[in-house]
Design a protein around this motif. Sequence first.
Motif, PDB file in Angstrom:
ATOM      1  N   GLN A   3       0.829  -1.198   0.000  1.00  0.00           N
ATOM      2  CA  GLN A   3       0.000   0.000   0.000  1.00  0.00           C
ATOM      3  C   GLN A   3       0.871   1.259   0.000  1.00  0.00           C
ATOM      4  O   GLN A   3       0.560   2.241  -0.668  1.00  0.00           O
ATOM      5  CB  GLN A   3      -0.913   0.005   1.235  1.00  0.00           C
ATOM      6  CG  GLN A   3      -2.056  -0.973   1.170  1.00  0.00           C
ATOM      7  CD  GLN A   3      -3.221  -0.485   0.335  1.00  0.00           C
ATOM      8  OE1 GLN A   3      -3.323  -0.819  -0.842  1.00  0.00           O
ATOM      9  NE2 GLN A   3      -4.077   0.314   0.922  1.00  0.00           N
TER      10      GLN A   3
ATOM     11  N   ASN B 198      -9.134  -8.041  -5.828  1.00  0.00           N
ATOM     12  CA  ASN B 198     -10.247  -7.120  -5.581  1.00  0.00           C
ATOM     13  C   ASN B 198     -11.451  -7.922  -5.086  1.00  0.00           C
ATOM     14  O   ASN B 198     -11.853  -8.902  -5.704  1.00  0.00           O
ATOM     15  CB  ASN B 198     -10.609  -6.355  -6.861  1.00  0.00           C
ATOM     16  CG  ASN B 198     -11.663  -5.285  -6.599  1.00  0.00           C
ATOM     17  OD1 ASN B 198     -11.535  -4.494  -5.673  1.00  0.00           O
ATOM     18  ND2 ASN B 198     -12.702  -5.271  -7.405  1.00  0.00           N
ATOM     19  N   CYS B 199     -11.994  -7.515  -3.933  1.00  0.00           N
ATOM     20  CA  CYS B 199     -13.146  -8.207  -3.353  1.00  0.00           C
ATOM     21  C   CYS B 199     -12.868  -9.696  -3.188  1.00  0.00           C
ATOM     22  O   CYS B 199     -13.734 -10.545  -3.457  1.00  0.00           O
ATOM     23  CB  CYS B 199     -14.397  -7.998  -4.192  1.00  0.00           C
ATOM     24  SG  CYS B 199     -15.170  -6.390  -3.980  1.00  0.00           S
TER      25      CYS B 199
ATOM     26  N   SER C 230     -12.631  -5.150   5.174  1.00  0.00           N
ATOM     27  CA  SER C 230     -11.294  -4.949   4.624  1.00  0.00           C
ATOM     28  C   SER C 230     -10.255  -5.475   5.605  1.00  0.00           C
ATOM     29  O   SER C 230     -10.240  -5.072   6.768  1.00  0.00           O
ATOM     30  CB  SER C 230     -11.046  -3.459   4.345  1.00  0.00           C
ATOM     31  OG  SER C 230      -9.738  -3.246   3.864  1.00  0.00           O
TER      32      SER C 230
ATOM     33  N   GLU D 241      -7.878  -0.042   6.653  1.00  0.00           N
ATOM     34  CA  GLU D 241      -9.224   0.538   6.733  1.00  0.00           C
ATOM     35  C   GLU D 241      -9.799   0.771   5.346  1.00  0.00           C
ATOM     36  O   GLU D 241      -9.085   1.210   4.435  1.00  0.00           O
ATOM     37  CB  GLU D 241      -9.184   1.854   7.512  1.00  0.00           C
ATOM     38  CG  GLU D 241      -8.966   1.685   9.000  1.00  0.00           C
ATOM     39  CD  GLU D 241      -9.310   2.942   9.776  1.00  0.00           C
ATOM     40  OE1 GLU D 241     -10.354   3.556   9.465  1.00  0.00           O
ATOM     41  OE2 GLU D 241      -8.547   3.316  10.672  1.00  0.00           O
ATOM     42  N   PRO D 242     -11.082   0.474   5.151  1.00  0.00           N
ATOM     43  CA  PRO D 242     -11.712   0.734   3.844  1.00  0.00           C
ATOM     44  C   PRO D 242     -11.643   2.215   3.489  1.00  0.00           C
ATOM     45  O   PRO D 242     -11.773   3.082   4.362  1.00  0.00           O
ATOM     46  CB  PRO D 242     -13.158   0.282   4.052  1.00  0.00           C
ATOM     47  CG  PRO D 242     -13.121  -0.620   5.244  1.00  0.00           C
ATOM     48  CD  PRO D 242     -12.022  -0.116   6.120  1.00  0.00           C
ATOM     49  N   GLN D 243     -11.441   2.481   2.230  1.00  0.00           N
ATOM     50  CA  GLN D 243     -11.402   3.851   1.736  1.00  0.00           C
ATOM     51  C   GLN D 243     -12.658   4.118   0.926  1.00  0.00           C
ATOM     52  O   GLN D 243     -12.868   3.509  -0.123  1.00  0.00           O
ATOM     53  CB  GLN D 243     -10.159   4.076   0.881  1.00  0.00           C
ATOM     54  CG  GLN D 243      -8.843   3.813   1.610  1.00  0.00           C
ATOM     55  CD  GLN D 243      -8.655   4.706   2.822  1.00  0.00           C
ATOM     56  OE1 GLN D 243      -8.821   5.932   2.745  1.00  0.00           O
ATOM     57  NE2 GLN D 243      -8.326   4.100   3.957  1.00  0.00           N
TER      58      GLN D 243
ATOM     59  N   CYS E  14     -15.013  -1.482  -2.917  1.00  0.00           N
ATOM     60  CA  CYS E  14     -14.643  -2.786  -2.381  1.00  0.00           C
ATOM     61  C   CYS E  14     -13.145  -2.817  -2.115  1.00  0.00           C
ATOM     62  O   CYS E  14     -12.340  -2.282  -2.882  1.00  0.00           O
ATOM     63  CB  CYS E  14     -15.015  -3.875  -3.383  1.00  0.00           C
ATOM     64  SG  CYS E  14     -15.034  -5.531  -2.670  1.00  0.00           S
ATOM     65  N   SER E  15     -12.756  -3.443  -1.014  1.00  0.00           N
ATOM     66  CA  SER E  15     -11.351  -3.564  -0.665  1.00  0.00           C
ATOM     67  C   SER E  15     -10.743  -4.765  -1.386  1.00  0.00           C
ATOM     68  O   SER E  15     -11.432  -5.582  -1.981  1.00  0.00           O
ATOM     69  CB  SER E  15     -11.207  -3.720   0.843  1.00  0.00           C
ATOM     70  OG  SER E  15     -11.718  -2.590   1.508  1.00  0.00           O
ATOM     71  N   ARG E  16      -9.409  -4.858  -1.288  1.00  0.00           N
ATOM     72  CA  ARG E  16      -8.733  -5.971  -1.955  1.00  0.00           C
ATOM     73  C   ARG E  16      -9.084  -7.292  -1.284  1.00  0.00           C
ATOM     74  O   ARG E  16      -9.467  -8.260  -1.924  1.00  0.00           O
ATOM     75  CB  ARG E  16      -7.228  -5.734  -1.960  1.00  0.00           C
ATOM     76  CG  ARG E  16      -6.840  -4.481  -2.738  1.00  0.00           C
ATOM     77  CD  ARG E  16      -5.355  -4.309  -2.824  1.00  0.00           C
ATOM     78  NE  ARG E  16      -5.016  -3.027  -3.433  1.00  0.00           N
ATOM     79  CZ  ARG E  16      -4.962  -2.798  -4.745  1.00  0.00           C
ATOM     80  NH1 ARG E  16      -5.221  -3.786  -5.583  1.00  0.00           N
ATOM     81  NH2 ARG E  16      -4.642  -1.613  -5.209  1.00  0.00           N
TER      82      ARG E  16
END
Length: 692
Positions: free
Chosen positions: A264, A300-301, A408, A412-414, A418-420
């Motif tokens: 990240q 992703n997701c 996530s 933390e979700p942005q 959907c988070s990775r």
Amino acid sequence: MKTLNEKQLLVARQEFKPFLSLGGKNLSKLKLKTSLDFFAQKMNTTFESLGCIGYNSKKQQLTATINIKRSSGYSGSLCENGSYEYVRFYIDYQDGDGWQDMGVVGVNVHDIPTEKDCDNQDEKPITYVARLDIESKRKFCSVPNLPIVRAVLSWNTVPEPNDPDLEIGTYVWSDTKDAQIQIEPYKFFLPDFPILEVDDILNSIILNPSLSLNQLTLHKPEKLLAIKKAKAAIKPKTLNFSELSVLYNKNKIKPHRFGIKELQSVIKAPNHIELNNISNIFEVNNCDLLDSLAEFNNVNCDTEFEELVCVGADYNRQALIGTFKVNKSSGYNGGLCTDGSKEYVSFWIQTEENCEWIHAGTTYVNVYDIPDVPDNGIFYSAVLPYKFDDLKQECGNPQVLKVKAILSWNVEPQGMECSRWGNILESYVQIQPEKATIGNGPEIVAIGGVDVNWIGANGLTMPNAHFRFTGLEVTNRSAFGGLIIVEAKTNKFNGQRYKVRVDNLNTGDSYYVDNSFVMDNVFNVSHANPITKEYTYYGDATNNSLNAVAKFYPGTNDLIRVTIEHADGTSSSKVIQMDNSNPDLELNITNYGDCSHFVKGLPISGNFSVSESHIEYYRLSTSINESGVNILEHVIPTDLTETEFSGTFNFTASSTKNCGVISIFAKPRTVIHSREMHDGKNLPKTICLKES
């Protein structure tokens, strides 16, 4: 199962309570339209069903999501009493003791018309979450603690206690589900703890619990250093990239998983020095940074490791809950004795007026590498306290809201994307209706665990009263004893001051409550000013999700009035009848004098007395006669003011038994500690029999 059409199903719901009230006897008098064969069946999930079972270690709460599928069949609208969905929880710690009954909790449900959401989709099912506080068995982090939880759902009737296999009770409108959970371990490492350096600090805190650590370490740097050492000693270790690389080499967990924070940082374009450091870390551990970045960008997701499976809201205690499952035994940055990693859940609420999404907040749950994770996963619940007060409407306009949750892993979700590692889930929740408030401060909404609307002018509970946060029924005309919790709607008055006055209406005495109290089941404490006796309203949901404005022990048997006094001169009061006395019981055997042994097959006579101000019933029973059944049970009419009872008994002793008891039991109508009914008092007398 016998099939009924829509109209017949609604009739069956209406006839269910009358059917239960007769206990299967004299049913011909009811003239039921529903076949008795239908009521003999179990597990009908047409109207409600269980979704997910989970556990939150931080709060020590079991959770169960309940799906309400229909718009009617729940005994009335939101402006009426409605009905209750009860969930009883069992835990099997897999230690040979079998299922343990942990308790029951209920949720008030109503007939809610099915409307369309902002995407023109039906707002059904509506998802409620029942939460039960428990005292869990904990182990040290060297041993996984993975009990199985069983939840039993039952509409409008409390599931029978100690009946995990559903053999005793009536489970017509019911459902059941099992799930495996993980209980947070002890991580207190004594070898690293500086016990000698903090010994005097611990002694001071124990002897003077009102003192804070800041007060104890003020102008004493050596003590502050000792506290920092202690904090470091009890904090579990966070494994770095190199340690994780070694740990996961044999488990084939790739760097694009355990190196998520480093990757990240690379994506966020760090400075040249930081980029070189990360590149060197990967190179030293024989990992290719570019290959890891490529794999990371393709994720992703992904629900291979964790998956959000249910989202709902706690109708009683105002919170959003996301239940997720962990699917694998490794890939969570360390075992139970480490810091592990975090599963973040971010919640969003869609308003009905303008279809905008409001960010409610983000919470997390710690997860770990745990050997032998079952095929269906280990289930956790992320709990975010949230005050819905600004979104509430009057009961004639039920508020059903769409909730979106984003899972996530370790980041933390942005936003709402959907988070990775994780996924997105939506559901519909219904929030409690608005109640009008007068003045500049909140009105008392509940006292002693009971809504003020269900407490009469005489200070006793009224018919159909239920506990506010568990949904369990409160016995009619009950008094209050033990801890009294005063609740008020507080979030709009955050920071304002108030006082709590108690007037004894029997003696004329008055005083202001001034004790400190814990607002929630976390360490958030409200303190009164020692001079002015004023408290401060805490509206923040994290600090005071129960809306408590006072917790105190009146310690009396009198009628008292509790008043919140506001800064503007207005006030809110409620009268309650206290009863802190246990039943006074006497039991005497009169036909044998002072003998302790009695003759088999001969009569045993005696007398008894019961004294209790608010009594539900008393029962005289014995196990020393041939049948071993109750001799006498007397249920007290609710309008009876009598408090003294006495009587005699005579029965023939068993000719075959050697020992047993005769006992008198009394059950008061008293709410104890604002959360449960008095469990009664029993006075037994042991009887030994001998041959003539």
